[in-house]
Design an enzyme around this catalytic site. Structure first.
Site, PDB file in Angstrom:
ATOM      1  N   ASP A  87       0.828  -1.204   0.000  1.00 46.08           N
ATOM      2  CA  ASP A  87       0.000   0.000   0.000  1.00 46.08           C
ATOM      3  C   ASP A  87       0.863   1.255   0.000  1.00 46.08           C
ATOM      4  O   ASP A  87       2.057   1.204   0.296  1.00 46.08           O
ATOM      5  CB  ASP A  87      -0.907  -0.015   1.243  1.00 46.08           C
ATOM      6  N   LYS A  88       0.208   2.361  -0.322  1.00 50.14           N
ATOM      7  CA  LYS A  88       0.841   3.682  -0.344  1.00 50.14           C
ATOM      8  C   LYS A  88      -0.072   4.627   0.425  1.00 50.14           C
ATOM      9  O   LYS A  88      -1.288   4.491   0.395  1.00 50.14           O
ATOM     10  CB  LYS A  88       0.974   4.111  -1.809  1.00 50.14           C
ATOM     11  N   HIS A  89       0.519   5.589   1.110  1.00 51.53           N
ATOM     12  CA  HIS A  89      -0.313   6.586   1.793  1.00 51.53           C
ATOM     13  C   HIS A  89       0.403   7.931   1.777  1.00 51.53           C
ATOM     14  O   HIS A  89       1.625   7.983   1.729  1.00 51.53           O
ATOM     15  CB  HIS A  89      -0.574   6.164   3.237  1.00 51.53           C
ATOM     16  N   SER A  90      -0.389   8.985   1.814  1.00 52.00           N
ATOM     17  CA  SER A  90       0.177  10.332   1.864  1.00 52.00           C
ATOM     18  C   SER A  90      -0.239  10.994   3.167  1.00 52.00           C
ATOM     19  O   SER A  90      -1.349  10.758   3.660  1.00 52.00           O
ATOM     20  CB  SER A  90      -0.350  11.142   0.678  1.00 52.00           C
ATOM     21  N   THR A 127      -8.842  11.181  -0.352  1.00 50.50           N
ATOM     22  CA  THR A 127      -9.109  10.247  -1.457  1.00 50.50           C
ATOM     23  C   THR A 127     -10.581   9.825  -1.492  1.00 50.50           C
ATOM     24  O   THR A 127     -11.189   9.712  -2.556  1.00 50.50           O
ATOM     25  CB  THR A 127      -8.174   9.029  -1.313  1.00 50.50           C
ATOM     26  N   ARG A 175     -10.339  15.437  14.809  1.00 51.45           N
ATOM     27  CA  ARG A 175      -9.121  16.220  14.515  1.00 51.45           C
ATOM     28  C   ARG A 175      -9.362  17.188  13.367  1.00 51.45           C
ATOM     29  O   ARG A 175      -8.850  18.305  13.365  1.00 51.45           O
ATOM     30  CB  ARG A 175      -7.950  15.276  14.182  1.00 51.45           C
ATOM     31  N   SER A 190      -2.802   7.494  13.144  1.00 50.58           N
ATOM     32  CA  SER A 190      -3.955   7.541  12.254  1.00 50.58           C
ATOM     33  C   SER A 190      -3.671   6.749  10.974  1.00 50.58           C
ATOM     34  O   SER A 190      -4.456   5.892  10.542  1.00 50.58           O
ATOM     35  CB  SER A 190      -4.264   9.002  11.918  1.00 50.58           C
ATOM     36  N   LYS A 194      -4.838   2.307  10.036  1.00 42.46           N
ATOM     37  CA  LYS A 194      -5.570   1.854   8.837  1.00 42.46           C
ATOM     38  C   LYS A 194      -4.718   0.910   8.004  1.00 42.46           C
ATOM     39  O   LYS A 194      -5.183  -0.105   7.515  1.00 42.46           O
ATOM     40  CB  LYS A 194      -5.963   3.062   7.970  1.00 42.46           C
ATOM     41  N   LYS A 195      -3.457   1.297   7.819  1.00 45.80           N
ATOM     42  CA  LYS A 195      -2.586   0.490   6.936  1.00 45.80           C
ATOM     43  C   LYS A 195      -2.318  -0.879   7.556  1.00 45.80           C
ATOM     44  O   LYS A 195      -2.349  -1.899   6.864  1.00 45.80           O
ATOM     45  CB  LYS A 195      -1.273   1.238   6.681  1.00 45.80           C
TER      46      LYS A 195
HETATM   47  N1  URA Z   1      -3.801  10.865   6.627  1.00 43.11           N
HETATM   48  C1  URA Z   1      -4.366  10.157   7.644  1.00 43.11           C
HETATM   49  O1  URA Z   1      -4.912   9.077   7.399  1.00 43.11           O
HETATM   50  N2  URA Z   1      -4.306  10.628   8.859  1.00 43.11           N
HETATM   51  C2  URA Z   1      -3.687  11.788   9.189  1.00 43.11           C
HETATM   52  O2  URA Z   1      -3.655  12.151  10.337  1.00 43.11           O
HETATM   53  C3  URA Z   1      -3.105  12.547   8.147  1.00 43.11           C
HETATM   54  C4  URA Z   1      -3.170  12.051   6.871  1.00 43.11           C
END
Ligand code: URA
Length: 446
Positions: A87-90, A127, A175, A190, A194-195
Site C-alpha cells: 500500500d501507499k499513503h500520503s 481520497t 481532529r 492515524s 488503517k494500513k
Molecule cells: N492521513 C491520515 O490518514 N491521517 C492523518 O492524520 C493525516 C493524513
C-alpha cells in the site's frame, strides 16, 4: 482486585502535563474512543494534549497498535494471491491525487493493494471525498467484499469502517475540526492504524512538507517519515518514507471531481503533469523494489511506464470503479458522470512578474470555502467545485493573464475565491531557486 473506574479526563490531564502514558492508559483511551464512552470534546482535548506534549516512540507504537486493534486486522489467504499485499499513503496535501493513480498501477504490476483511505482533513483533500464524486461508487463495503475485490482486481480503495480501525474514524473526524492534525504521533497512529489493519506486507509513505502540508517544516516531515518507518517495523511491516515537496499544489488542480478527471487523463495518457508523474514514479518504484516485485529502481520505473503505456493500469482502475458500484465506462465518458460546477471563472493576474511562491494551504482552504471540504464533521461536500489550470512556481505572468480557473456554485463564491487565489500567489521579479521535489528517502535502521 476490583476494576478501577476509568476517567478519561485524568489520562488527558497527565498527557496535558507532559507525562508519558502507560500502555494500559493508552489502551483504555483507544477502547473508550471505540466504544464511544469518550465524548468528542474529550477526544479533542486528548488530541490537543498530544499535539502539544508529543509522545515518545514507545507511546506512539502503543497508540498506533491499539488503534489498529480497535477493529479487525485482515488476514489474506496467500494461496489466492499472485503477489504481495502492499500500500501507499500520503500525509496529506493539496492537489495530491497520487493514491488514485498508484493503486491501479501497482495492481497492474502484480501486487494486491487494499487501500483504506480517509476523507479530507483540514485544508487537504481526501481520497474518499474524491471517489465520492463518482456516482454509485461505494467506499463503505463489507470486509469480505473488499478482500474479494483486492484478490480479483488487484486493488480497492475504501474507507475505514466499524470493523477496520474504527478508533481512527472517530479521531480523524474530531481532529479535522479541532485544529489537531499537525502532530507526528497523531498522524503516525492515524495512518498506520488503517494500513496495519489491512494486513499489508509493505508500505510506501509520502510525507509532504511545505506550506500546504501538515508537516510544514522539513524537520517535522523527517520526524514523521522516521516515525512511520519505525512503528511499521515494530508491527513487522517493511516501510519506506519519501519526503516530498508541498510548497505548491502537486497537480495543477484541486477539488474532488476535478482531481478524478486529472487521474483519468493521467492513466489514459491524455495529459501527465510532470511533477505529478515524478512523484508517482518515485513512490511506486520504491514500493515495487521494497516488496520484491522487481530487483532494482530502474526496472521498477520501466515496469510502471510499461503498464501505463499498454493500458493495463487504466484497465485496473476501471475494473476497480465498476466493482465498487461505479459506472463501467467512466474512463470513456467522465464528463457524463462527474458533476460540473455551474460557474467557471478565470482568475486574471493583476501584476506582472514571476510566480515566486504559492500558499498551497490557502488554495486548499479556497476549495473548502467553495464547498469542497468540511467546516464541521457532518457537512456535505460539493464534489464539483475547485480550481484548475493553476500556475506553477517559476511561471511568468502578465497582467490580465489567467493564473487559475475557479469552479464554483455561484458567481459570488467564485469572486470571493478569485481574490483569495490572487492573495495566495507571490509575484516576484526573478526566477526562484527550484525546490527539490523529492527531499529525502527514509528507510529506517538497516
Ligand atoms: N492521513 C491520515 O490518514 N491521517 C492523518 O492524520 C493525516 C493524513
Amino acid at each position: 482486585m476490583a476494576n478501577e473506574r476509568f476517567f478519561p479526563q485524568e489520562i488527558i490531564r497527565r498527557k496535558r502535563d507532559g507525562k508519558s502514558l502507560t500502555d494500559s492508559e493508552i489502551g483504555a483511551i483507544v477502547s473508550a474512543i471505540t466504544d464511544e464512552s469518550m465524548v468528542d470534546s474529550q477526544i479533542a482535548a486528548f488530541a490537543m494534549a498530544v499535539l502539544f506534549q508529543g509522545m515518545n516512540p514507545r507511546e506512539c507504537s502503543s497508540f498506533s497498535l491499539a488503534m489498529r486493534d480497535s477493529g479487525n486486522v485482515l488476514n489474506w489467504n496467500r494461496a489466492h494471491l499472485h503477489g504481495p499485499v502492499i500500500d501507499k499513503h500520503s500525509s496529506g496535501g493539496v492537489g495530491d491525487c497520487v493514491s488514485l493513480m498508484l493503486a491501479p498501477m501497482l495492481a497492474a504490476c502484480g501486487a494486491h493493494v487494499p487501500m483504506i483511505s480517509g476523507r479530507g482533513l483540514g485544508h487537504s483533500g481526501g481520497t474518499l471525498d474524491k471517489l465520492s464524486s463518482i456516482p454509485g461508487y461505494c467506499s463503505g463495503i463489507e470486509t469480505e467484499r473488499f478482500q474479494a475485490i483486492v484478490e480479483n482486481v488487484g486493488c480497492a480503495i475504501v474507507g475505514q469502517s466499524k470493523s477496520l480501525a474504527p478508533a481512527d474514524g472517530r479521531m480523524y473526524a474530531v481532529r479535522d475540526i479541532s485544529a489537531t492534525v499537525e502532530s507526528v504521533p497523531l498522524i503516525t497512529a492515524s495512518i498506520l492504524s488503517k494500513k496495519l489493519a489491512a494486513g499489508i506486507d509493505a508500505l510506501v509513505m509520502d510525507v509532504k512538507t511545505g506550506n500546504g502540508a501538515f508537516a510544514a517544516t522539513n524537520e517535522m516531515a523527517v520526524d514523521l517519515a522516521n516515525s512511520i518507518v519505525s512503528v511499521a517495523s515494530v508491527a513487522g511491516v517493511s516501510a519506506v518514507s519519501l519526503v516530498t515537496d508541498m510548497d505548491e499544489p502537486l497537480a495543477p488542480c484541486a477539488g474532488n471531481a476535478l482531481e478524478i478527471l486529472e487521474v483519468v487523463d493521467y492513466l489514459v495518457g491524455e495529459r501527465r503533469d510532470p511533477r505529478l508523474h515524478a512523484v508517482v514514479l518515485a513512490l511506486g518504484s520504491e514500493l515495487l523494489v521494497l516488496s520484491g516485485i522487481v530487483p532494482g529502481k530502474q526496472d521498477a520505473i520501466n515496469k510502471l511506464e510499461q503498464i501505463l503505456a499498454d493500458g493495463s493500469a487504466v484497465e485496473r482502475f476501471s475494473e476497480m470503479i465498476a466493482s465498487l458500484g461505479g459506472p463501467n465506462d467512466l474512463i470513456e465518458r467522465p464528463a457524463r458522470y462527474l458533476d460540473k460546477a455551474p460557474v467557471m471563472l478565470p482568475v486574471l493576474a493583476k501584476e506582472e512578474g514571476i510566480v515566486s511562491a504559492i500558499d498551497a494551504r490557502e488554495l486548499g482552504m479556497v476549495v473548502v470555502a467553495l464547498g469542497g471540504g468540511r467546516v464541521v464533521t457532518n457537512d456535505d461536500i460539493d464534489t464539483s467545485v475547485g480550481l484548475t489550470n493553476l500556475v506553477r512556481i517559476g511561471d511568468e505572468v502578465v497582467s490580465g493573464k489567467e493564473v487559475a480557473v475557479i469552479h464554483a456554485r455561484t458567481k459570488s463564491d467564485a469572486e470571493a475565491a478569485s481574490d483569495k487565489v490572487l492573495e495566495s500567489l507571490m509575484i516576484g521579479s526573478k526566477i526562484p531557486e527550484s525546490a527539490k521535489l523529492i527531499r529525502g528517502i527514509y528507510r529506517g535502521a538497516t
